[in-house]
Scaffold this motif. Structure first.
Motif, PDB file in Angstrom:
ATOM      1  N   MET A  36     -21.483 -29.116   7.833  1.00 54.19           N
ATOM      2  CA  MET A  36     -22.225 -28.171   6.985  1.00 54.19           C
ATOM      3  C   MET A  36     -21.579 -27.931   5.621  1.00 54.19           C
ATOM      4  O   MET A  36     -22.270 -27.590   4.673  1.00 54.19           O
ATOM      5  CB  MET A  36     -22.464 -26.840   7.723  1.00 54.19           C
ATOM      6  CG  MET A  36     -21.228 -26.149   8.218  1.00 54.19           C
ATOM      7  SD  MET A  36     -21.583 -24.823   9.370  1.00 54.19           S
ATOM      8  CE  MET A  36     -21.672 -23.431   8.241  1.00 54.19           C
ATOM      9  N   THR A  37     -20.270 -28.125   5.511  1.00 48.53           N
ATOM     10  CA  THR A  37     -19.642 -27.893   4.196  1.00 48.53           C
ATOM     11  C   THR A  37     -19.481 -29.178   3.383  1.00 48.53           C
ATOM     12  O   THR A  37     -19.413 -29.127   2.161  1.00 48.53           O
ATOM     13  CB  THR A  37     -18.250 -27.235   4.323  1.00 48.53           C
ATOM     14  OG1 THR A  37     -17.393 -28.105   5.071  1.00 48.53           O
ATOM     15  CG2 THR A  37     -18.322 -25.886   5.004  1.00 48.53           C
ATOM     16  N   ASN A  71     -17.021 -18.907   2.868  1.00 51.57           N
ATOM     17  CA  ASN A  71     -17.362 -17.745   2.038  1.00 51.57           C
ATOM     18  C   ASN A  71     -16.788 -16.437   2.600  1.00 51.57           C
ATOM     19  O   ASN A  71     -16.234 -15.621   1.866  1.00 51.57           O
ATOM     20  CB  ASN A  71     -18.891 -17.665   1.932  1.00 51.57           C
ATOM     21  CG  ASN A  71     -19.356 -16.872   0.738  1.00 51.57           C
ATOM     22  OD1 ASN A  71     -18.637 -16.723  -0.243  1.00 51.57           O
ATOM     23  ND2 ASN A  71     -20.567 -16.340   0.819  1.00 51.57           N
ATOM     24  N   LEU A  87     -14.056 -13.914   0.833  1.00 47.22           N
ATOM     25  CA  LEU A  87     -14.298 -12.478   0.641  1.00 47.22           C
ATOM     26  C   LEU A  87     -13.148 -11.671   1.233  1.00 47.22           C
ATOM     27  O   LEU A  87     -12.647 -10.719   0.625  1.00 47.22           O
ATOM     28  CB  LEU A  87     -15.630 -12.072   1.303  1.00 47.22           C
ATOM     29  CG  LEU A  87     -16.004 -10.612   1.186  1.00 47.22           C
ATOM     30  CD1 LEU A  87     -16.381 -10.247  -0.249  1.00 47.22           C
ATOM     31  CD2 LEU A  87     -17.173 -10.262   2.112  1.00 47.22           C
ATOM     32  N   ASN A 112     -24.926 -13.479   0.402  1.00 47.40           N
ATOM     33  CA  ASN A 112     -23.825 -14.220  -0.225  1.00 47.40           C
ATOM     34  C   ASN A 112     -22.704 -13.269  -0.650  1.00 47.40           C
ATOM     35  O   ASN A 112     -21.520 -13.582  -0.542  1.00 47.40           O
ATOM     36  CB  ASN A 112     -24.370 -14.988  -1.435  1.00 47.40           C
ATOM     37  CG  ASN A 112     -23.348 -15.920  -2.052  1.00 47.40           C
ATOM     38  OD1 ASN A 112     -22.617 -16.617  -1.348  1.00 47.40           O
ATOM     39  ND2 ASN A 112     -23.267 -15.916  -3.377  1.00 47.40           N
ATOM     40  N   ASN A 113     -23.098 -12.080  -1.073  1.00 46.84           N
ATOM     41  CA  ASN A 113     -22.108 -11.095  -1.522  1.00 46.84           C
ATOM     42  C   ASN A 113     -21.281 -10.510  -0.383  1.00 46.84           C
ATOM     43  O   ASN A 113     -20.255  -9.880  -0.625  1.00 46.84           O
ATOM     44  CB  ASN A 113     -22.799  -9.946  -2.272  1.00 46.84           C
ATOM     45  CG  ASN A 113     -23.340 -10.406  -3.612  1.00 46.84           C
ATOM     46  OD1 ASN A 113     -22.868 -11.386  -4.166  1.00 46.84           O
ATOM     47  ND2 ASN A 113     -24.341  -9.699  -4.127  1.00 46.84           N
ATOM     48  N   LYS A 119     -28.082 -23.276  -4.274  1.00 42.50           N
ATOM     49  CA  LYS A 119     -26.948 -24.160  -4.584  1.00 42.50           C
ATOM     50  C   LYS A 119     -26.425 -23.930  -5.998  1.00 42.50           C
ATOM     51  O   LYS A 119     -25.263 -24.210  -6.284  1.00 42.50           O
ATOM     52  CB  LYS A 119     -27.370 -25.619  -4.398  1.00 42.50           C
ATOM     53  CG  LYS A 119     -27.480 -26.035  -2.934  1.00 42.50           C
ATOM     54  CD  LYS A 119     -26.086 -26.080  -2.300  1.00 42.50           C
ATOM     55  CE  LYS A 119     -26.125 -26.659  -0.904  1.00 42.50           C
ATOM     56  NZ  LYS A 119     -24.786 -26.759  -0.300  1.00 42.50           N
ATOM     57  N   ASN A 170     -24.316 -20.637  -5.497  1.00 44.75           N
ATOM     58  CA  ASN A 170     -23.086 -20.920  -4.750  1.00 44.75           C
ATOM     59  C   ASN A 170     -23.133 -22.373  -4.252  1.00 44.75           C
ATOM     60  O   ASN A 170     -23.673 -22.647  -3.180  1.00 44.75           O
ATOM     61  CB  ASN A 170     -22.931 -19.963  -3.566  1.00 44.75           C
ATOM     62  CG  ASN A 170     -21.607 -20.169  -2.837  1.00 44.75           C
ATOM     63  OD1 ASN A 170     -20.917 -21.176  -3.039  1.00 44.75           O
ATOM     64  ND2 ASN A 170     -21.246 -19.224  -1.987  1.00 44.75           N
ATOM     65  N   MET A 189     -22.365 -23.238  -0.605  1.00 45.79           N
ATOM     66  CA  MET A 189     -23.096 -22.604   0.492  1.00 45.79           C
ATOM     67  C   MET A 189     -23.813 -23.644   1.365  1.00 45.79           C
ATOM     68  O   MET A 189     -24.669 -24.367   0.880  1.00 45.79           O
ATOM     69  CB  MET A 189     -24.145 -21.637  -0.083  1.00 45.79           C
ATOM     70  CG  MET A 189     -24.999 -20.938   0.965  1.00 45.79           C
ATOM     71  SD  MET A 189     -24.057 -20.008   2.191  1.00 45.79           S
ATOM     72  CE  MET A 189     -23.033 -18.929   1.189  1.00 45.79           C
ATOM     73  N   PRO A 190     -23.463 -23.726   2.648  1.00 41.30           N
ATOM     74  CA  PRO A 190     -24.182 -24.642   3.532  1.00 41.30           C
ATOM     75  C   PRO A 190     -25.638 -24.195   3.724  1.00 41.30           C
ATOM     76  O   PRO A 190     -25.901 -23.018   4.002  1.00 41.30           O
ATOM     77  CB  PRO A 190     -23.415 -24.540   4.846  1.00 41.30           C
ATOM     78  CG  PRO A 190     -22.054 -24.049   4.469  1.00 41.30           C
ATOM     79  CD  PRO A 190     -22.310 -23.109   3.320  1.00 41.30           C
TER      80      PRO A 190
END
Lengths: 103, 355
Positions: free
Chosen positions: A26-27, A93, A97, B201-202, B232, B235, B238-239
């Motif tokens: 996925m990445t 992600n 964070l 996302n945040n 995309k 980010n 992001m998958p």
């Protein structure tokens, strides 16, 4: 339904190395075999051992990347994901964070 | 004479079929996919392999050690906590408890937080609740935690939404108005998906699953692809998973394009090209099940389509294997004999990277 698929063809999630292979797909958009080879290389084990509970159970505890067994004090959750991001050299992600909140 | 083989129809009815009949259905199913998609049929060796999977005497079957794939989901936790609409067991668990159960007790490779309505539009109005719960759960999970919902453009048409309803306009011959209504709805849906994504996302979103894309036709798929592009851009790491609603993109609009390609009429091996172009990381094709045909026919057809998509794809291909798609019978209580056979066949012959 999902349980039947898990039994028939799933890598095994955090019981083995299924989550790690998933992270690479996925990445990094890796196809299956490439992702398995990458993860096995990072773990220093044979590809066949990615789904071997006997190898992965102690290895996951040793590397601090989370186990399905409830071990008091052992690493799980966001700390495990921090270690996974480092081990696999990927960006996660939630981990980024988490880092941004540390003082 | 050989014993008949236990299998099912596409609606789940248990049937005993002679081996020769199963072989004929497998051949016909593959031919049907090849003709519709203009793709190669399965080889003789692959047809034999599929027959052997279907004819295995065991109640359930599995891939061989070393052939395992990543199994992700599009709302499996709803199967634990939801009601009949999701074939749910209605367990008195919270959503976060169900996610952790799926991760730790079931051994799933990834987990997903779904909204009960499972569409982006209703999520938008409760996004603060969703971001809070997602953040909390993401601190506890170790496996990748997706957020997932359907684009579901139908919710933007009257009486559920603000746009005129093409299904009412088309029978009146109002083609131009019906097309405009779809473009209006597509723009709103695209913005909603991106707005929901930005908020998640945040709070550390690990991946997003745009599930059942194209359910309202080609404009629905176009909006999802555009949303993926925008995600995309916001980010790049992001998958994004893009799962389809059916094998064939319905031309409800008929003229919309993505990357200069008309979307209407695309089969999976063409769908994957636009999904890749949009920047998605995983493609989830869905092959329809014909309930009047046998599972050998349906599964052979699904495997033929998936193999063709997998061969041209540069990104992982994860066929949808829920009720009524990719050789899984349209049956509320899933028949594990067929589910596991579909699992094995899609991996071994369809060359799926995951399910």
């Amino acid at each position: 339904m999902p349980i039947a698929h898990i039994l028939a063809s799933c890598m095994g999630g955090i019981r083995t190395a299924g989550d790690l292979v998933a992270w690479m797909q996925m990445t990094k958009k890796m196809r299956l075999n490439e992702a398995k080879l990458y993860v096995a290389d990072k773990l220093g084990i044979a590809v066949m051992d990615l789904i071997n509970e006997d190898v992965m159970r102690p290895l996951r505890e040793e590397l601090g990347i989370g186990t399905s067994i409830a071990i008091p004090g052992a690493v799980k959750g966001i700390i495990a994901k921090h270690n996974i991001a480092k081990l696999l050299d990927i960006e996660i992600n939630s981990v980024n964070l988490f880092h941004s909140k540390l003082k | 004479m050989a014993q008949p083989i236990r299998t099912r129809m596409g609606d789940g009815e248990l049937v005993m079929m002679p081996a020769q009949e199963i072989k004929e259905d497998i051949l016909e199913g593959s031919k049907d996919a090849a003709e519709r998609g203009n793709i190669p049929e399965l080889s003789t060796e692959e047809l034999d392999k599929l027959f052997n999977i279907i004819a295995e005497p065991g109640r359930i079957v599995s891939v061989e050690p070393g052939e395992e794939v990543v199994v992700i989901d599009d709302g499996s936790v709803l199967g634990l906590i939801s009601e009949q609409g999701d074939s749910g067991a209605g367990l008195p668990l919270s959503r976060s408890q169900a996610i952790l159960t799926y991760e730790r007790a079931c051994g799933a490779d990834t987990v997903l937080m779904p909204h009960h309505d499972f569409s982006f539009k209703p999520v938008k109005s409760i996004i603060n609740y969703e971001t809070q719960e997602y953040y909390t759960v993401s601190q506890m999970t170790t496996a990748p935690l997706f957020y997932g919902a359907q684009p579901n453009m139908g919710l933007y048409y009257r009486p559920d939404g603000p746009c005129e309803n093409p299904s009412e306009l088309l029978p009146l011959g109002k083609i131009k108005e019906a097309r405009q209504a779809q473009l209006d709805a597509a723009a709103m849906m695209e913005d909603d998906i991106v707005d929901v994504f930005k908020e998640l996302n945040n709070v550390g979103l690990e991946g997003i699953n745009l599930d059942t894309c194209g359910s309202a036709g080609d404009a629905d798929l176009m909006a999802a692809l555009n949303a993926c592009l925008r995600i995309k851009k916001i980010n790049p790491d992001m998958p994004v998973v893009m799962g389809m609603s059916s094998e064939f993109v319905l031309g409800m609009h008929g003229e919309v394009e993505f990357d200069g390609k008309r979307l209407a009429g695309m089969y999976p091996h063409k769908q994957v090209e636009v999904v890749e172009k949009a920047g998605a990381d995983i493609f989830g094709p869905a092959i329809n099940v014909n309930t009047s045909e046998s599972i050998p026919w349906n599964l052979s057809r699904a495997v033929t389509f998936i193999k063709a998509a997998s061969e041209v794809s540069n990104i992982p291909v994860y066929p949808n294997v829920g009720m009524g798609v990719c050789g899984i019978p349209m049956l509320e209580s899933s028949a594990v004999d067929c589910v596991t056979r579909a699992s094995k066949a899609l991996v071994q012959i369809g060359k799926a990277d995951g399910l």
